[in-house]
Structures are given as structure tokens and as C-alpha cells.
Enzyme design. Structure first.
Site, PDB file in Angstrom:
ATOM      1  N   ALA A   1       0.805  -1.231   0.000  1.00 42.46           N
ATOM      2  CA  ALA A   1       0.000   0.000   0.000  1.00 42.46           C
ATOM      3  C   ALA A   1       0.831   1.272   0.000  1.00 42.46           C
ATOM      4  O   ALA A   1       0.295   2.357   0.179  1.00 42.46           O
ATOM      5  CB  ALA A   1      -0.960  -0.014   1.192  1.00 42.46           C
TER       6      ALA A   1
ATOM      7  N   TYR B   1       1.183 -15.375 -13.329  1.00 44.77           N
ATOM      8  CA  TYR B   1       0.295 -14.383 -12.706  1.00 44.77           C
ATOM      9  C   TYR B   1      -1.170 -14.835 -12.786  1.00 44.77           C
ATOM     10  O   TYR B   1      -1.931 -14.725 -11.818  1.00 44.77           O
ATOM     11  CB  TYR B   1       0.504 -13.056 -13.439  1.00 44.77           C
ATOM     12  CG  TYR B   1      -0.212 -11.852 -12.891  1.00 44.77           C
ATOM     13  CD1 TYR B   1       0.284 -11.156 -11.790  1.00 44.77           C
ATOM     14  CD2 TYR B   1      -1.365 -11.373 -13.498  1.00 44.77           C
ATOM     15  CE1 TYR B   1      -0.354 -10.016 -11.314  1.00 44.77           C
ATOM     16  CE2 TYR B   1      -2.010 -10.230 -13.037  1.00 44.77           C
ATOM     17  CZ  TYR B   1      -1.503  -9.560 -11.939  1.00 44.77           C
ATOM     18  OH  TYR B   1      -2.139  -8.423 -11.475  1.00 44.77           O
TER      19      TYR B   1
ATOM     20  N   LYS C   1      -3.557 -15.532  -9.684  1.00 40.76           N
ATOM     21  CA  LYS C   1      -4.772 -14.732  -9.488  1.00 40.76           C
ATOM     22  C   LYS C   1      -6.033 -15.595  -9.507  1.00 40.76           C
ATOM     23  O   LYS C   1      -7.025 -15.259  -8.840  1.00 40.76           O
ATOM     24  CB  LYS C   1      -4.841 -13.614 -10.539  1.00 40.76           C
ATOM     25  CG  LYS C   1      -3.781 -12.517 -10.342  1.00 40.76           C
ATOM     26  CD  LYS C   1      -3.827 -11.914  -8.942  1.00 40.76           C
ATOM     27  CE  LYS C   1      -3.159 -10.557  -8.849  1.00 40.76           C
ATOM     28  NZ  LYS C   1      -3.114 -10.051  -7.462  1.00 40.76           N
TER      29      LYS C   1
HETATM   30  N1  LIG Z   1      -2.728  -2.226 -12.047  1.00 38.99           N
HETATM   31  C1  LIG Z   1      -3.538  -3.101 -12.600  1.00 38.99           C
HETATM   32  O1  LIG Z   1      -3.988  -2.921 -13.748  1.00 38.99           O
HETATM   33  C2  LIG Z   1      -3.950  -4.343 -11.861  1.00 38.99           C
HETATM   34  C3  LIG Z   1      -4.954  -5.149 -12.440  1.00 38.99           C
HETATM   35  C4  LIG Z   1      -5.356  -6.285 -11.778  1.00 38.99           C
HETATM   36  C5  LIG Z   1      -4.798  -6.615 -10.561  1.00 38.99           C
HETATM   37  N2  LIG Z   1      -3.821  -5.825 -10.022  1.00 38.99           N
HETATM   38  C6  LIG Z   1      -3.277  -6.235  -8.740  1.00 38.99           C
HETATM   39  O2  LIG Z   1      -3.471  -5.180  -7.820  1.00 38.99           O
HETATM   40  C7  LIG Z   1      -2.441  -5.218  -6.831  1.00 38.99           C
HETATM   41  C8  LIG Z   1      -1.779  -3.846  -6.737  1.00 38.99           C
HETATM   42  O3  LIG Z   1      -1.246  -3.523  -8.016  1.00 38.99           O
HETATM   43  P1  LIG Z   1      -0.698  -2.059  -8.401  1.00 38.99           P
HETATM   44  O4  LIG Z   1      -1.084  -1.846  -9.813  1.00 38.99           O
HETATM   45  O5  LIG Z   1      -1.071  -1.079  -7.365  1.00 38.99           O
HETATM   46  O6  LIG Z   1       0.869  -2.372  -8.374  1.00 38.99           O
HETATM   47  P2  LIG Z   1       2.144  -1.480  -7.934  1.00 38.99           P
HETATM   48  O7  LIG Z   1       3.297  -2.154  -8.569  1.00 38.99           O
HETATM   49  O8  LIG Z   1       1.902  -0.031  -8.220  1.00 38.99           O
HETATM   50  O9  LIG Z   1       2.170  -1.678  -6.346  1.00 38.99           O
HETATM   51  C9  LIG Z   1       2.458  -2.937  -5.773  1.00 38.99           C
HETATM   52  C10 LIG Z   1       2.985  -2.705  -4.387  1.00 38.99           C
HETATM   53  O10 LIG Z   1       3.233  -4.018  -3.810  1.00 38.99           O
HETATM   54  C11 LIG Z   1       4.475  -3.953  -3.114  1.00 38.99           C
HETATM   55  N3  LIG Z   1       5.048  -5.299  -2.988  1.00 38.99           N
HETATM   56  C12 LIG Z   1       5.552  -6.079  -3.976  1.00 38.99           C
HETATM   57  N4  LIG Z   1       6.037  -7.222  -3.464  1.00 38.99           N
HETATM   58  C13 LIG Z   1       5.825  -7.170  -2.127  1.00 38.99           C
HETATM   59  C14 LIG Z   1       6.117  -8.050  -1.058  1.00 38.99           C
HETATM   60  N5  LIG Z   1       6.727  -9.228  -1.268  1.00 38.99           N
HETATM   61  N6  LIG Z   1       5.764  -7.688   0.192  1.00 38.99           N
HETATM   62  C15 LIG Z   1       5.159  -6.490   0.426  1.00 38.99           C
HETATM   63  N7  LIG Z   1       4.855  -5.608  -0.559  1.00 38.99           N
HETATM   64  C16 LIG Z   1       5.199  -5.944  -1.810  1.00 38.99           C
HETATM   65  C17 LIG Z   1       5.338  -3.017  -3.971  1.00 38.99           C
HETATM   66  O11 LIG Z   1       6.457  -2.528  -3.228  1.00 38.99           O
HETATM   67  C18 LIG Z   1       4.328  -1.946  -4.359  1.00 38.99           C
HETATM   68  O12 LIG Z   1       4.277  -0.900  -3.414  1.00 38.99           O
HETATM   69  C19 LIG Z   1      -1.502  -6.345  -7.248  1.00 38.99           C
HETATM   70  O13 LIG Z   1      -1.851  -7.536  -6.563  1.00 38.99           O
HETATM   71  C20 LIG Z   1      -1.805  -6.498  -8.722  1.00 38.99           C
HETATM   72  O14 LIG Z   1      -1.463  -7.783  -9.177  1.00 38.99           O
HETATM   73  C21 LIG Z   1      -3.384  -4.697 -10.650  1.00 38.99           C
END
Ligand SMILES: NC(=O)c1ccc[n+]([C@@H]2O[C@H](COP(=O)([O-])OP(=O)(O)OC[C@H]3O[C@@H](n4cnc5c(N)ncnc54)[C@H](O)[C@@H]3O)[C@@H](O)[C@H]2O)c1
Length: 253
Positions: free
Chosen positions: A14, A153, A157
């Protein structure tokens, strides 16, 4: 009165993106929020930006490591006075076609998404079951339905969805709701990195992505935050084991 007055929420990953958007929404609605992310100083910095009167903290932890997760939950309960809501959001991508995907690409993705959600949910359930109250919101993806270059992935998911259904069955009798959100394209650093990998301009990548859904725009962290806040609220107490697709209709066909 906010929907989350007196509640403590932990949101993983977050420090930015979707997780920070959700943290902001929970804080606005009265929750005390713990931002859990890899880098303690980034998590702490993000926590200082959260709104609301309640206390917020940043905690450095790797969700894939049980010692980190257990210590983080202990700190949250001690510093914020309890635990009521968990959002398993931390995520990474290691995209590659199957023939080029390495064992490390597979392990890293499974470790963060699936093992991370398992470890934090397990640590939280001890508190939830004892107090007969808890909300878990897991973050899946439209990629669960299949996406070229994302075998790791997509498997993780879709695994999240099965995990969600199973926890809902096990924890429902103890006053715990467990649901998932499957976001479509959300404009964050994760999708900006995908654009860079595909050698596309970020705005062009977003414009092309918007063409592939019904509402003809990309999603933003606030779109996921609104759904997460609903699922974590008492208004959703008869909803459990579900995956809500928040994708602008991208998966409607
Ligand atoms: N952005 C999209 O289009 C999208 C779509 C579907 C699902 N998601 C999912 O939503 C979630 C958030 O994605 P986002 O787009 O905000 O990504 P992002 O890359 O902007 O943020 C991800 C955050 O997770 C943290 N992180 C990674 N590995 C970690 C670990 N081992 N322990 C603790 N923190 C960790 C990172 O440091 C980062 O702050 C993810 O699970 C992603 O797979 C994103």
C-alpha cells in the site's frame, strides 16, 4: 460517523498504487490504517499522507516471509490496538511466454500473491476468530481468466479466487467475510511498467486499453478502493466467497 470508525485495517503493497488508494479510502472513512510494504521508510512516508483523525503507521515487511508477516501483525495489534480488516493487495509481475518463463519468474509471483495472502490471512484469522469479527479482501485480476504472457500471474490470481472461496467457508461461522476483487486495467506504476516493456508510450497504452472495455476509460485506484470499502463494510456482511470484477466491463465479451 465513518463506516470504519474504531476499525484497524492492514493493507499490503500500500505504499503506492491500488493499495495506497484503498488505504486513503479506509482512512477517510475512519479506519486506523497500517500500510505494509517492502520498504519500511516508503511505507511510513505513505502513512503520513493518509487523511483522517485515526493513527496510521507504515510497516516494512515482505508478505512472502512468515517471520515478517507475523511480526507485522504483532506490531499492528500493539500500536493500533487491534485488527479488523485485511486487504491482500501486494503484487508483482514477471511476464513471459511459457517457453521463456524461468523457475524464478514462477516462484516470485506465487510467493508474493499466493503465499503472501496465505500468511497474512492465517496470522489475522487468530484475531478475527477470537473476536468473532473480521473482513478479508483479496486482490485477484481479470488476468485470472487467462492472459498471454502471464501463466504465472494468471495461475496465482485464479488461485486467489479459490483461496477466497475456501476461507469464506471456513471462517464464515466465526463472523469473518472473505471476498476478492478482480481489477481490470488500473493506471498505476505496474501498468506503466508493462507499457515500458512493450515499448509503448504510457498514454497510448492507456488509450488502447480503454478501447477494450465497455466504459471506454481505464480504471484508477479509487475505483478499486470504492469496491474494497464496500466489501470490508458491514453493509456487505451477507456477501462472502465472491469475486467482484471491477473492470469497466472488459470481461463481458
Ligand atoms: N494495475 C492493474 O492494472 C492491476 C490489475 C489487476 C490486478 N492488479 C493487482 O493489484 C495489486 C496492486 O497492483 P498495483 O497496480 O497497485 O501495483 P504497484 O506495482 O503499483 O504496487 C504494488 C505494491 O506491492 C508492493 N510489494 C511487492 N512485493 C511485495 C512483497 N513481497 N511484500 C510487500 N509488498 C510488496 C510493492 O512494493 C508496491 O508498493 C496487485 O496484486 C496487482 O497484481 C493490478
Amino acid at each position: 460517523m465513518g463506516r470504519f470508525d474504531g476499525r484497524v485495517a492492514v493493507i499490503t503493497g500500500a505504499a503506492r498504487g491500488i493499495g495506497f488508494g484503498a488505504a486513503t479510502r479506509f482512512a477517510e472513512e475512519g479506519a486506523s490504517v497500517a500500510i505494509l510494504d517492502l520498504d519500511e521508510s516508503a511505507a511510513a512516508e505513505a502513512a503520513t499522507k493518509l487523511p483522517g483523525e485515526a493513527k496510521h503507521i507504515g510497516v516494512g515487511a515482505n508478505v512472502g516471509r512468515s517471520a515478517d508477516v507475523d511480526a507485522a501483525v504483532g506490531r499492528v495489534v500493539e500500536e493500533l490496538g487491534g485488527l479488523h480488516i485485511v486487504m491482500n493487495n501486494a503484487g508483482v509481475t514477471r511476464d513471459n511466454l511459457l517457453f521463456k518463463m524461468t523457475e524464478d519468474d514462477w516462484d516470485v509471483v506465487m510467493n508474493v500473491h499466493l503465499k503472501g495472502a496465505f500468511l497474512l490471512s492465517k496470522a489475522a484469522q487468530a484475531h478475527f476468530v477470537a473476536q468473532k469479527y473480521g473482513k478479508i479482501v483479496n486482490v485477484s485480476s481479470t488476468s485470472a481468466l487467462g492472459n498471454r504472457g502471464q501463466a504465472n500471474y494468471s495461475a496465482a490470481k485464479m488461485g486467489i479466487q479459490g483461496f477466497t472461496r475456501t476461507l469464506a467457508i471456513e471462517l464464515g461461522p466465526f463472523g469473518v467475510n472473505v471476498n476478492a476483487i478482480a481489477p481490470g486495467f488500473i493506471a498505476t506504476e505496474m501498468t506503466d511498467a508493462t507499457a515500458a516493456r512493450l515499448k509503448l508510450d504510457v498514454d497510448e497504452f492507456r488509450r488502447l486499453s480503454a478501447e477494450h472495455n465497455a466504459v471506454k476509460r481505464v480504471g484508477h485506484p479509487e475505483d478499486i478502493a470504492a469496491a474494497a470499502a464496500f466489501l470490508a463494510s458491514d453493509e456487505a456482511s451477507y456477501i462472502t466467497g465472491q469475486t467482484l470484477y471491477v473492470d469497466g466491463g472488459a470481461t463481458l465479451g
